[in-house]
Motif scaffolding. Structure first.
Motif, mmCIF file in Angstrom:
data_model
loop_
_atom_site.group_PDB
_atom_site.id
_atom_site.type_symbol
_atom_site.label_atom_id
_atom_site.label_comp_id
_atom_site.label_asym_id
_atom_site.label_seq_id
_atom_site.Cartn_x
_atom_site.Cartn_y
_atom_site.Cartn_z
ATOM 1 N N ILE A 67 -7.938 27.424 -3.468
ATOM 2 C CA ILE A 67 -9.281 27.053 -3.935
ATOM 3 C C ILE A 67 -9.205 25.823 -4.834
ATOM 4 O O ILE A 67 -9.968 24.854 -4.664
ATOM 5 N N ALA A 68 -8.282 25.824 -5.793
ATOM 6 C CA ALA A 68 -8.154 24.682 -6.716
ATOM 7 C C ALA A 68 -7.776 23.417 -5.951
ATOM 8 O O ALA A 68 -8.368 22.350 -6.163
ATOM 9 N N GLY A 69 -6.799 23.526 -5.066
ATOM 10 C CA GLY A 69 -6.363 22.352 -4.313
ATOM 11 C C GLY A 69 -7.443 21.810 -3.402
ATOM 12 O O GLY A 69 -7.544 20.591 -3.200
ATOM 13 N N SER A 70 -8.279 22.682 -2.867
ATOM 14 C CA SER A 70 -9.333 22.236 -1.944
ATOM 15 C C SER A 70 -10.379 21.378 -2.639
ATOM 16 O O SER A 70 -11.127 20.647 -1.985
ATOM 17 N N LEU A 71 -10.441 21.465 -3.964
ATOM 18 C CA LEU A 71 -11.440 20.704 -4.723
ATOM 19 C C LEU A 71 -10.908 19.372 -5.249
ATOM 20 O O LEU A 71 -11.675 18.585 -5.796
ATOM 21 N N ALA A 72 -9.623 19.138 -5.056
ATOM 22 C CA ALA A 72 -9.000 17.950 -5.637
ATOM 23 C C ALA A 72 -9.669 16.659 -5.176
ATOM 24 O O ALA A 72 -9.802 15.705 -5.956
ATOM 25 N N GLN A 73 -10.082 16.607 -3.915
ATOM 26 C CA GLN A 73 -10.680 15.384 -3.369
ATOM 27 C C GLN A 73 -12.204 15.477 -3.257
ATOM 28 O O GLN A 73 -12.826 14.658 -2.592
ATOM 29 N N ARG A 74 -12.791 16.477 -3.885
ATOM 30 C CA ARG A 74 -14.249 16.659 -3.795
ATOM 31 C C ARG A 74 -14.894 16.353 -5.148
ATOM 32 O O ARG A 74 -15.490 17.208 -5.794
ATOM 33 N N ASP A 126 -4.869 18.509 -16.598
ATOM 34 C CA ASP A 126 -4.885 18.103 -15.198
ATOM 35 C C ASP A 126 -5.820 19.062 -14.466
ATOM 36 O O ASP A 126 -5.653 20.283 -14.551
ATOM 37 N N PHE A 127 -6.807 18.536 -13.772
ATOM 38 C CA PHE A 127 -7.861 19.366 -13.201
ATOM 39 C C PHE A 127 -7.316 20.472 -12.303
ATOM 40 O O PHE A 127 -7.615 21.658 -12.509
ATOM 41 N N VAL A 128 -6.523 20.126 -11.302
ATOM 42 C CA VAL A 128 -6.065 21.126 -10.337
ATOM 43 C C VAL A 128 -5.170 22.166 -11.008
ATOM 44 O O VAL A 128 -5.315 23.375 -10.783
ATOM 45 N N THR A 129 -4.246 21.720 -11.847
ATOM 46 C CA THR A 129 -3.342 22.652 -12.516
ATOM 47 C C THR A 129 -4.103 23.616 -13.413
ATOM 48 O O THR A 129 -3.889 24.841 -13.369
ATOM 49 N N ALA A 130 -4.993 23.086 -14.246
ATOM 50 C CA ALA A 130 -5.759 23.936 -15.161
ATOM 51 C C ALA A 130 -6.675 24.879 -14.396
ATOM 52 O O ALA A 130 -6.814 26.057 -14.752
ATOM 53 N N LEU A 131 -7.313 24.367 -13.340
ATOM 54 C CA LEU A 131 -8.220 25.210 -12.563
ATOM 55 C C LEU A 131 -7.453 26.319 -11.850
ATOM 56 O O LEU A 131 -7.883 27.471 -11.834
ATOM 57 N N GLN A 132 -6.309 25.982 -11.278
ATOM 58 C CA GLN A 132 -5.503 26.993 -10.591
ATOM 59 C C GLN A 132 -5.117 28.117 -11.550
ATOM 60 O O GLN A 132 -5.206 29.305 -11.209
ATOM 61 N N GLU A 133 -4.692 27.766 -12.747
ATOM 62 C CA GLU A 133 -4.297 28.784 -13.722
ATOM 63 C C GLU A 133 -5.486 29.665 -14.113
ATOM 64 O O GLU A 133 -5.359 30.887 -14.222
ATOM 65 N N MET A 134 -6.639 29.043 -14.301
ATOM 66 C CA MET A 134 -7.809 29.821 -14.687
ATOM 67 C C MET A 134 -8.260 30.729 -13.544
ATOM 68 O O MET A 134 -8.591 31.908 -13.766
#
Length: 224
Positions: free
Chosen positions: A103-110, A202-210
């Protein structure tokens, strides 16, 4: 742009409406939401501001519709990504971690979707009529339900907690996105005092952890 001066048929009105949406979407690729104005939009689409307001009651109404469009495009892409990224035979803890990562990775380019989600409650749901607000909220509920169904498919342990988890995930996306995009003054503060960089996300890292924490918590509550 349209090649007729006045939209006389329903088809022509829909063409003009889509032109307004597409022009706004193009502007969002260039500038943040705060810099989107009806005056500039009107200039780019080739209509008077009063004519733009014939199709959408406000700037926020346009942006809410674009949020729903971007959200639906994301939801349409998610099943294939989650299927490829989550091993159904793995233990539940591993599946939960991988679900959060996908989910986090899918948002990286959006970027546009994340921008709009971060502004949803504080900006976009204001300056609209109850009718527009209700129409958007119904669409948002449907989008949340689609992601919840996907979560239940790969994490059946969630049970009836899947919709609550999905709603929390969406709120987390907007919050993390905002905090991962610090102001110029904050960036300068980070550069001047390296001890502060612990708060630079870092957006993806922080979002993935949350998301992983939210997912693990929802599973634990479902099994309690």
């Amino acid at each position: 742009m349209t090649n007729f001066q006045r939209a006389r048929s329903e088809e022509q009105r829909e063409v003009r409406r889509q032109a307004i949406l597409d022009t706004t979407a193009a502007m969002l690729e260039e500038v943040p939401i705060a810099e989107i104005s009806l005056n500039e939009l009107s200039r780019r689409v080739g209509l008077a501001k009063s004519n733009v307001l014939r199709y959408f009651e406000s700037r926020e109404a346009i942006l809410l519709e674009l949020l729903d469009r971007a959200w639906r495009q994301w939801v349409a892409d998610l099943p294939a990504l989650v299927h490829a990224g989550v091993d159904q035979d793995a233990p539940v803890s591993r599946r939960a971690e991988r679900f959060a990562a996908v989910i986090a990775g899918s948002l990286a380019q959006r970027r546009v979707l994340c921008d709009l989600l971060s502004a949803q409650a504080g900006v976009l749901e204001h300056n609209v009529s109850p009718q527009v607000a209700a129409r958007y909220k119904r669409a948002a509920v449907a989008n949340v339900a689609d992601i919840a169904a996907l979560a239940r498919q790969h994490l059946p342990e969630l049970g009836d907690k899947a919709p609550q988890l999905t709603a929390a995930m969406i709120m987390a996306v907007g919050a993390v996105w905002t905090h991962a995009r610090p102001s110029p003054a904050m960036l300068a503060a980070y550069e001047a005092d390296l001890s502060l960089t612990a708060f630079k996300l870092d957006f993806v890292t922080a979002l993935q952890e949350m998301l992983a924490t939210l997912t693990a918590g929802a599973i634990a509550r479902a099994s309690a």
